[in-house]
Design a protein around this motif. Structure first.
Motif, PDB file in Angstrom:
ATOM      1  N   ASP A 273       3.285   6.214  -6.788  1.00 50.86           N
ATOM      2  CA  ASP A 273       3.252   4.754  -6.658  1.00 50.86           C
ATOM      3  C   ASP A 273       4.664   4.180  -6.768  1.00 50.86           C
ATOM      4  OD1 ASP A 273       3.328   5.558  -9.326  1.00 50.86           O
ATOM      5  OD2 ASP A 273       2.175   3.839 -10.045  1.00 50.86           O
ATOM      6  N   PHE A 274       5.483   4.775  -7.634  1.00 51.88           N
ATOM      7  CA  PHE A 274       6.883   4.359  -7.736  1.00 51.88           C
ATOM      8  C   PHE A 274       7.637   4.705  -6.455  1.00 51.88           C
ATOM      9  CE2 PHE A 274      11.334   5.064  -8.919  1.00 51.88           C
ATOM     10  CZ  PHE A 274      11.632   3.872  -9.575  1.00 51.88           C
ATOM     11  N   LEU A 275       7.307   5.859  -5.869  1.00 47.10           N
ATOM     12  CA  LEU A 275       7.959   6.281  -4.627  1.00 47.10           C
ATOM     13  C   LEU A 275       7.659   5.306  -3.490  1.00 47.10           C
ATOM     14  CD1 LEU A 275       9.688   8.348  -3.135  1.00 47.10           C
ATOM     15  CD2 LEU A 275       7.631   9.738  -2.785  1.00 47.10           C
ATOM     16  N   THR A 276       6.427   4.803  -3.417  1.00 46.65           N
ATOM     17  CA  THR A 276       6.108   3.828  -2.372  1.00 46.65           C
ATOM     18  C   THR A 276       6.961   2.566  -2.533  1.00 46.65           C
ATOM     19  OG1 THR A 276       4.279   2.842  -3.637  1.00 46.65           O
ATOM     20  CG2 THR A 276       3.723   4.617  -2.121  1.00 46.65           C
ATOM     21  N   ASP A 277       7.123   2.108  -3.777  1.00 51.51           N
ATOM     22  CA  ASP A 277       7.961   0.928  -4.022  1.00 51.51           C
ATOM     23  C   ASP A 277       9.406   1.188  -3.600  1.00 51.51           C
ATOM     24  OD1 ASP A 277       5.862  -0.548  -5.033  1.00 51.51           O
ATOM     25  OD2 ASP A 277       6.246   0.011  -7.112  1.00 51.51           O
ATOM     26  N   TYR A 278       9.875   2.394  -3.905  1.00 47.01           N
ATOM     27  CA  TYR A 278      11.253   2.747  -3.537  1.00 47.01           C
ATOM     28  C   TYR A 278      11.428   2.734  -2.019  1.00 47.01           C
ATOM     29  CZ  TYR A 278      15.501   5.485  -2.863  1.00 47.01           C
ATOM     30  OH  TYR A 278      16.745   5.903  -2.457  1.00 47.01           O
TER      31      TYR A 278
ATOM     32  N   GLN B 172       6.273  -2.857  13.628  1.00 45.21           N
ATOM     33  CA  GLN B 172       4.838  -2.829  13.371  1.00 45.21           C
ATOM     34  C   GLN B 172       4.483  -1.738  12.372  1.00 45.21           C
ATOM     35  OE1 GLN B 172       2.518  -2.467  16.942  1.00 45.21           O
ATOM     36  NE2 GLN B 172       0.555  -2.464  15.871  1.00 45.21           N
ATOM     37  N   HIS B 173       5.173  -0.617  12.495  1.00 47.93           N
ATOM     38  CA  HIS B 173       4.894   0.561  11.667  1.00 47.93           C
ATOM     39  C   HIS B 173       5.048   0.244  10.178  1.00 47.93           C
ATOM     40  CE1 HIS B 173       5.034   4.900  10.599  1.00 47.93           C
ATOM     41  NE2 HIS B 173       5.939   4.511   9.726  1.00 47.93           N
ATOM     42  N   CYS B 174       6.160  -0.389   9.791  1.00 46.38           N
ATOM     43  CA  CYS B 174       6.409  -0.673   8.372  1.00 46.38           C
ATOM     44  C   CYS B 174       5.340  -1.584   7.797  1.00 46.38           C
ATOM     45  CB  CYS B 174       7.793  -1.290   8.203  1.00 46.38           C
ATOM     46  SG  CYS B 174       9.162  -0.140   8.500  1.00 46.38           S
ATOM     47  N   ASP B 175       4.953  -2.605   8.562  1.00 52.61           N
ATOM     48  CA  ASP B 175       3.909  -3.522   8.086  1.00 52.61           C
ATOM     49  C   ASP B 175       2.587  -2.799   7.887  1.00 52.61           C
ATOM     50  OD1 ASP B 175       5.632  -5.669   8.064  1.00 52.61           O
ATOM     51  OD2 ASP B 175       5.083  -6.365  10.068  1.00 52.61           O
ATOM     52  N   GLU B 176       2.190  -1.992   8.874  1.00 52.63           N
ATOM     53  CA  GLU B 176       0.919  -1.259   8.792  1.00 52.63           C
ATOM     54  C   GLU B 176       0.925  -0.272   7.630  1.00 52.63           C
ATOM     55  OE1 GLU B 176       0.464   0.555  12.597  1.00 52.63           O
ATOM     56  OE2 GLU B 176      -0.353  -1.255  13.551  1.00 52.63           O
ATOM     57  N   GLU B 177       2.056   0.367   7.414  1.00 57.59           N
ATOM     58  CA  GLU B 177       2.175   1.339   6.334  1.00 57.59           C
ATOM     59  C   GLU B 177       1.964   0.673   4.984  1.00 57.59           C
ATOM     60  OE1 GLU B 177       4.981   5.169   6.955  1.00 57.59           O
ATOM     61  OE2 GLU B 177       5.999   3.367   6.257  1.00 57.59           O
ATOM     62  N   GLU B 178       2.627  -0.450   4.773  1.00 59.03           N
ATOM     63  CA  GLU B 178       2.557  -1.140   3.486  1.00 59.03           C
ATOM     64  C   GLU B 178       1.154  -1.676   3.206  1.00 59.03           C
ATOM     65  OE1 GLU B 178       5.663  -4.051   3.440  1.00 59.03           O
ATOM     66  OE2 GLU B 178       7.198  -2.568   3.931  1.00 59.03           O
ATOM     67  N   LYS B 179       0.499  -2.206   4.237  1.00 59.91           N
ATOM     68  CA  LYS B 179      -0.833  -2.785   4.054  1.00 59.91           C
ATOM     69  C   LYS B 179      -1.931  -1.717   4.027  1.00 59.91           C
ATOM     70  CE  LYS B 179       0.510  -7.066   6.431  1.00 59.91           C
ATOM     71  NZ  LYS B 179       0.357  -7.871   7.662  1.00 59.91           N
ATOM     72  N   GLY B 180      -1.637  -0.555   4.609  1.00 64.56           N
ATOM     73  CA  GLY B 180      -2.639   0.493   4.692  1.00 64.56           C
ATOM     74  C   GLY B 180      -2.451   1.601   3.669  1.00 64.56           C
ATOM     75  N   VAL B 181      -1.749   2.664   4.057  1.00 65.50           N
ATOM     76  CA  VAL B 181      -1.616   3.859   3.213  1.00 65.50           C
ATOM     77  C   VAL B 181      -0.926   3.544   1.888  1.00 65.50           C
ATOM     78  CG1 VAL B 181      -0.492   6.111   3.020  1.00 65.50           C
ATOM     79  CG2 VAL B 181      -1.707   5.513   5.110  1.00 65.50           C
ATOM     80  N   PHE B 182       0.145   2.750   1.910  1.00 66.26           N
ATOM     81  CA  PHE B 182       0.867   2.483   0.660  1.00 66.26           C
ATOM     82  C   PHE B 182      -0.013   1.733  -0.344  1.00 66.26           C
ATOM     83  CE2 PHE B 182       5.619   2.750   1.994  1.00 66.26           C
ATOM     84  CZ  PHE B 182       5.383   3.984   2.571  1.00 66.26           C
ATOM     85  N   ALA B 183      -0.766   0.764   0.141  1.00 65.38           N
ATOM     86  CA  ALA B 183      -1.665   0.028  -0.754  1.00 65.38           C
ATOM     87  C   ALA B 183      -2.741   0.951  -1.311  1.00 65.38           C
ATOM     88  CB  ALA B 183      -2.302  -1.140  -0.002  1.00 65.38           C
ATOM     89  N   TYR B 184      -3.221   1.867  -0.490  1.00 60.38           N
ATOM     90  CA  TYR B 184      -4.245   2.809  -0.926  1.00 60.38           C
ATOM     91  C   TYR B 184      -3.681   3.809  -1.944  1.00 60.38           C
ATOM     92  CZ  TYR B 184      -8.082   6.185  -0.645  1.00 60.38           C
ATOM     93  OH  TYR B 184      -9.121   7.031  -0.935  1.00 60.38           O
ATOM     94  N   VAL B 185      -2.421   4.188  -1.782  1.00 62.35           N
ATOM     95  CA  VAL B 185      -1.781   5.072  -2.755  1.00 62.35           C
ATOM     96  C   VAL B 185      -1.814   4.430  -4.143  1.00 62.35           C
ATOM     97  CG1 VAL B 185       0.466   5.987  -3.512  1.00 62.35           C
ATOM     98  CG2 VAL B 185      -0.293   6.346  -1.160  1.00 62.35           C
ATOM     99  N   LYS B 186      -1.561   3.126  -4.211  1.00 66.87           N
ATOM    100  CA  LYS B 186      -1.603   2.427  -5.502  1.00 66.87           C
ATOM    101  C   LYS B 186      -3.011   2.517  -6.115  1.00 66.87           C
ATOM    102  CE  LYS B 186       2.645   0.792  -5.599  1.00 66.87           C
ATOM    103  NZ  LYS B 186       2.980  -0.620  -5.698  1.00 66.87           N
TER     104      LYS B 186
END
Length: 316
Positions: free
Chosen positions: A153-158, A208-222
């Protein structure tokens, strides 16, 4: 040591000039997963270094007895599935990414291949690469950041605060300079038009990729980490694997775009008639590519595999 093992080598009984050749001959005859045992009257460590230098990191070395009278070592040839991938090597020590870049080895999008596989594909001498990687092993890693040890979760923030921010800040500037330089120098250097168009493709994809990543996989990682830490049930996302697959394909697409720019620019060679903007464009593209390599490596080779494993552990 008394044994009836088929691949047992009693080194003191062999003529001196034939000792190492005999060991190498037996080793080369092994299949992946098979072993040989060396019995010697001193530490056979020189064999380790010679074997590593001439055959590469394709074996494990296990002491069964360490003197003072006799040394016994089991040498096992690695199976292909036991060998570390490029991405796993870089994940453990990011300094080694510089060695891969030096030899033109893709450690981010191509990180799932082993060193021997990629060297065979590119006709690179694998022992030269391994020698440079081994030199790093003997150096201190005090100042080296170990992303592999971070909580995911820290890695996603980084990644968001460092690499996604970099993309959002510098991509518009990169597009602007590519348009300007193509307009001014395009007649003398027609490749600049294709470089401009390729940068436009990169921009469309990454924005588009960065937005989708943050709203999708990164949010799910949290959510995964929260469930792991609290013991609460996970609201499972059945599409994690397919989402990751899609993101990795987009990573590969952008990586190939930069490969195309490198080819068109003759590896960012600066022509004699280049103006300041021309030089700055190539400098920015090179720096953007370097940042992207680390960006994709952190996701493909560290974050995504760990997220999948943690999700599996919750199911278990």
């Amino acid at each position: 040591m008394e044994t009836t093992e088929r691949n047992y080598i009693n080194v003191p009984l062999i003529e001196p000039k034939l000792k190492h050749p005999t060991i190498f001959k037996v080793f080369d005859s092994l299949l992946g997963g098979e072993s040989l045992t060396i019995h010697n009257d001193h530490d056979p460590k020189p064999v380790y270094y010679q074997l590593l230098g001439e055959r590469g990191d394709v074996f494990t070395w296990q002491y069964l007895a360490e003197g003072p009278e006799w040394w016994d070592v089991r040498i096992t040839k690695k199976r292909e599935e036991d060998k570390e991938t490029i991405g796993e090597i870089a994940a453990k020590d990011l300094r080694k990414a510089e060695v891969f870049k030096k030899f033109g080895i893709d450690f981010c999008c191509g990180g799932k291949k082993t060193l021997s596989e990629i060297c065979n594909e590119k006709n690179i001498d694998v022992t030269k690469v391994e020698t440079e990687l081994q030199q790093l092993d003997s150096q201190s890693q005090v100042s080296n950041v170990s992303f592999n040890d971070w909580n995911i979760d820290f890695l996603t923030d980084y990644i968001i605060n460092t690499h996604h921010s970099y993309v959002r800040k510098y991509l518009p500037e990169l597009r602007g300079f590519s348009i300007k330089v193509a307009q001014v120098h395009g007649a003398q250097h027609p490749e600049l038009a294709e470089i401009r168009d390729t940068i436009e493709e990169i921009s469309d994809e990454l924005s588009q990729h960065c937005d989708e990543e943050e709203k999708g996989v990164f949010a799910y990682v949290k959510k995964i980490v929260f469930a792991k830490n609290t013991g609460k049930p996970l609201d499972r996302d059945k599409n994690l694997a397919s989402q990751i697959d899609g993101l990795e394909k987009e990573h590969d697409f952008v990586g190939r775009c930069f490969d195309r720019i490198r080819f068109l620019s003759n590896d960012y060679a600066i022509p004699d008639d280049a103006c300041t903007s021309y030089k700055l464009l190539f400098k920015m593209v090179r720096e953007f590519e370097d940042d992207l390599h680390i960006h994709i490596h952190l996701e493909n080779n560290i974050l995504f595999p760990k997220a999948v494993e943690m999700e599996k552990s919750l199911a278990a």
